[in-house]
Design an enzyme around this catalytic site. Sequence first.
Site, PDB file in Angstrom:
ATOM      1  N   PHE A 117      63.576 -28.552 111.823  1.00  0.00           N
ATOM      2  CA  PHE A 117      64.506 -29.074 111.078  1.00  0.00           C
ATOM      3  C   PHE A 117      65.976 -28.723 111.938  1.00  0.00           C
ATOM      4  O   PHE A 117      65.736 -28.821 113.006  1.00  0.00           O
ATOM      5  CB  PHE A 117      64.430 -28.718 109.667  1.00  0.00           C
ATOM      6  CG  PHE A 117      63.453 -29.701 108.819  1.00  0.00           C
ATOM      7  CD1 PHE A 117      62.334 -29.738 109.285  1.00  0.00           C
ATOM      8  CD2 PHE A 117      63.771 -30.522 107.960  1.00  0.00           C
ATOM      9  CE1 PHE A 117      61.194 -30.644 108.801  1.00  0.00           C
ATOM     10  CE2 PHE A 117      63.125 -31.550 107.350  1.00  0.00           C
ATOM     11  CZ  PHE A 117      61.561 -31.672 107.756  1.00  0.00           C
ATOM     12  N   LYS A 133      60.572 -39.445 119.795  1.00  0.00           N
ATOM     13  CA  LYS A 133      59.921 -37.978 119.218  1.00  0.00           C
ATOM     14  C   LYS A 133      58.710 -38.799 118.533  1.00  0.00           C
ATOM     15  O   LYS A 133      57.512 -38.114 118.806  1.00  0.00           O
ATOM     16  CB  LYS A 133      60.731 -37.298 118.364  1.00  0.00           C
ATOM     17  CG  LYS A 133      61.710 -36.277 118.879  1.00  0.00           C
ATOM     18  CD  LYS A 133      61.344 -35.385 119.800  1.00  0.00           C
ATOM     19  CE  LYS A 133      62.285 -34.775 120.612  1.00  0.00           C
ATOM     20  NZ  LYS A 133      62.237 -33.854 121.485  1.00  0.00           N
ATOM     21  N   GLY A 143      73.693 -42.900 111.628  1.00  0.00           N
ATOM     22  CA  GLY A 143      72.298 -41.862 111.866  1.00  0.00           C
ATOM     23  C   GLY A 143      71.962 -40.802 111.289  1.00  0.00           C
ATOM     24  O   GLY A 143      70.888 -40.179 111.425  1.00  0.00           O
ATOM     25  N   LEU A 182      76.879 -28.422 114.003  1.00  0.00           N
ATOM     26  CA  LEU A 182      77.542 -27.874 112.918  1.00  0.00           C
ATOM     27  C   LEU A 182      78.126 -26.449 112.712  1.00  0.00           C
ATOM     28  O   LEU A 182      79.424 -26.071 112.983  1.00  0.00           O
ATOM     29  CB  LEU A 182      76.997 -28.254 111.315  1.00  0.00           C
ATOM     30  CG  LEU A 182      77.996 -27.687 110.172  1.00  0.00           C
ATOM     31  CD1 LEU A 182      79.237 -28.493 110.224  1.00  0.00           C
ATOM     32  CD2 LEU A 182      77.145 -27.704 108.849  1.00  0.00           C
ATOM     33  N   ASN A 221      64.058 -40.415 129.419  1.00  0.00           N
ATOM     34  CA  ASN A 221      63.693 -39.195 129.503  1.00  0.00           C
ATOM     35  C   ASN A 221      62.746 -38.635 128.509  1.00  0.00           C
ATOM     36  O   ASN A 221      61.882 -37.893 129.214  1.00  0.00           O
ATOM     37  CB  ASN A 221      65.051 -38.353 129.009  1.00  0.00           C
ATOM     38  CG  ASN A 221      66.110 -38.208 130.381  1.00  0.00           C
ATOM     39  OD1 ASN A 221      65.918 -37.439 130.988  1.00  0.00           O
ATOM     40  ND2 ASN A 221      66.939 -39.356 130.466  1.00  0.00           N
ATOM     41  N   SER A 272      60.727 -33.136 115.904  1.00  0.00           N
ATOM     42  CA  SER A 272      62.122 -32.944 115.153  1.00  0.00           C
ATOM     43  C   SER A 272      61.949 -33.919 113.760  1.00  0.00           C
ATOM     44  O   SER A 272      61.045 -34.933 113.555  1.00  0.00           O
ATOM     45  CB  SER A 272      63.075 -33.977 115.790  1.00  0.00           C
ATOM     46  OG  SER A 272      64.215 -34.259 114.960  1.00  0.00           O
ATOM     47  N   TYR A 281      66.787 -41.686 118.999  1.00  0.00           N
ATOM     48  CA  TYR A 281      66.127 -40.182 119.251  1.00  0.00           C
ATOM     49  C   TYR A 281      64.733 -39.802 118.533  1.00  0.00           C
ATOM     50  O   TYR A 281      63.830 -39.579 118.962  1.00  0.00           O
ATOM     51  CB  TYR A 281      67.205 -39.088 118.997  1.00  0.00           C
ATOM     52  CG  TYR A 281      66.694 -37.867 119.028  1.00  0.00           C
ATOM     53  CD1 TYR A 281      66.364 -37.127 120.016  1.00  0.00           C
ATOM     54  CD2 TYR A 281      66.590 -37.185 117.619  1.00  0.00           C
ATOM     55  CE1 TYR A 281      65.895 -35.831 119.834  1.00  0.00           C
ATOM     56  CE2 TYR A 281      66.175 -35.820 117.535  1.00  0.00           C
ATOM     57  CZ  TYR A 281      65.911 -34.960 118.634  1.00  0.00           C
ATOM     58  OH  TYR A 281      65.258 -33.964 118.682  1.00  0.00           O
TER      59      TYR A 281
END
Length: 338
Positions: A183, A159, A298, A204, A91, A116, A155
């Site tokens: 971030f 990026k 991670g 979160l 993807n 990211s 991930y």
Amino acid sequence: MNVLVCGGAGYIGAHMAKILFEKGFKVTVFDNLSTGHRDAVKWGDFVQGDLLDQTCLTELFLSNKFTAVMHFSAKSLVGESIANPDIYYMNNVVGTLNLLDAMRKQGINKFVFSSSAAVYGNPVTPLPAKPLPAKPLPVKPLIDESQSLKPINPYGKTKLIVENMLHDYAQAYGLCSVSLRYFNAAGADPDGLIGESHNPETHLIPNILKSVLRSSDRLKVFGNNYETPDGTCIRDYIHVNDLCLAHLKALEFMKTNAGSHFFNLGNQKGFSILEIIRASENVVGKKIPFEYSAPRSGDPPTLVADSSKAKEKLNWEPKHTDLEDIIQTAWNWHLKIG
Ligand code: UFG
């Protein structure tokens, strides 16, 4: 100006489509709706399609004259990327390659990429060259763009691969690009029409707010033994509309700057999980129960941005700098969706 917003049915992409539309841009949202929401696409035209479908992409670019592309489409869960790296490379890397090649065929050369903080991996604190000063050092230095790029999960690796592709495409084909290293995106548009909604939710702040609305969704704090003052992970939370604002600035920047560029986007303030819970308690006006559970694989202990490069070169300044204000916008959205 006609902007293609890939992934415009997702959390950040939908906020971007709204802002572009309100600023008078022509907007086309392209999204496969795998994680995005059709009802989040309220501004501009919508084309349902997948970046892995080259025929669909060719048709999209033949039937529209885009001046720039903003690329938010990505799989973005660290844990999932560790369990299923194939999905992430397909993807996030192959999909982006297809998109860049479809752009190239039509001579479109302006690209804003959602990168990211995950490209930094687990930033190391450099040892001080001189003896330690009498006053304690800050917990960790802020991360600027000179920090080494060592992603610790697939991930983050995807990026970084795309950022490297953009560098090579600038050299070979003259593609002009800005990679924005987010971030922790947080909050929701103050108008209350869109917000953060993932299924399953892993982030979160939404999980804290969901636990307030439904006591069955009890909040778990992943790990309390990190090398941080209270043992929980520290992150830099930046309002989603401030991230979008940086994309507008990137469009301006590319008018006079060729090549590939990258910028950190954060508020330059780190908050631990316990501090986020406390701030959320102030916003919702009640105590928020939680339990500790095992650390998530991670997760680096601390990620806080130095965003001075974006401030200087993009002329970007975040507007939502107060943590409780950011959480309040998210809370208003959660109250609305229930
Ligand atoms: N956390 C909890 N409980 C929860 C959810 C999260 O304790 O229910 C913790 C996490 O373990 C982490 C912190 O809260 O320590 C923040 O977690 P988020 O999932 O909200 O955000 P991340 O920092 O994991 O993710 C963000 C971006 C990713 C990016 C990553 C880089 O959302 O896209 O930073 O590490 F990859």
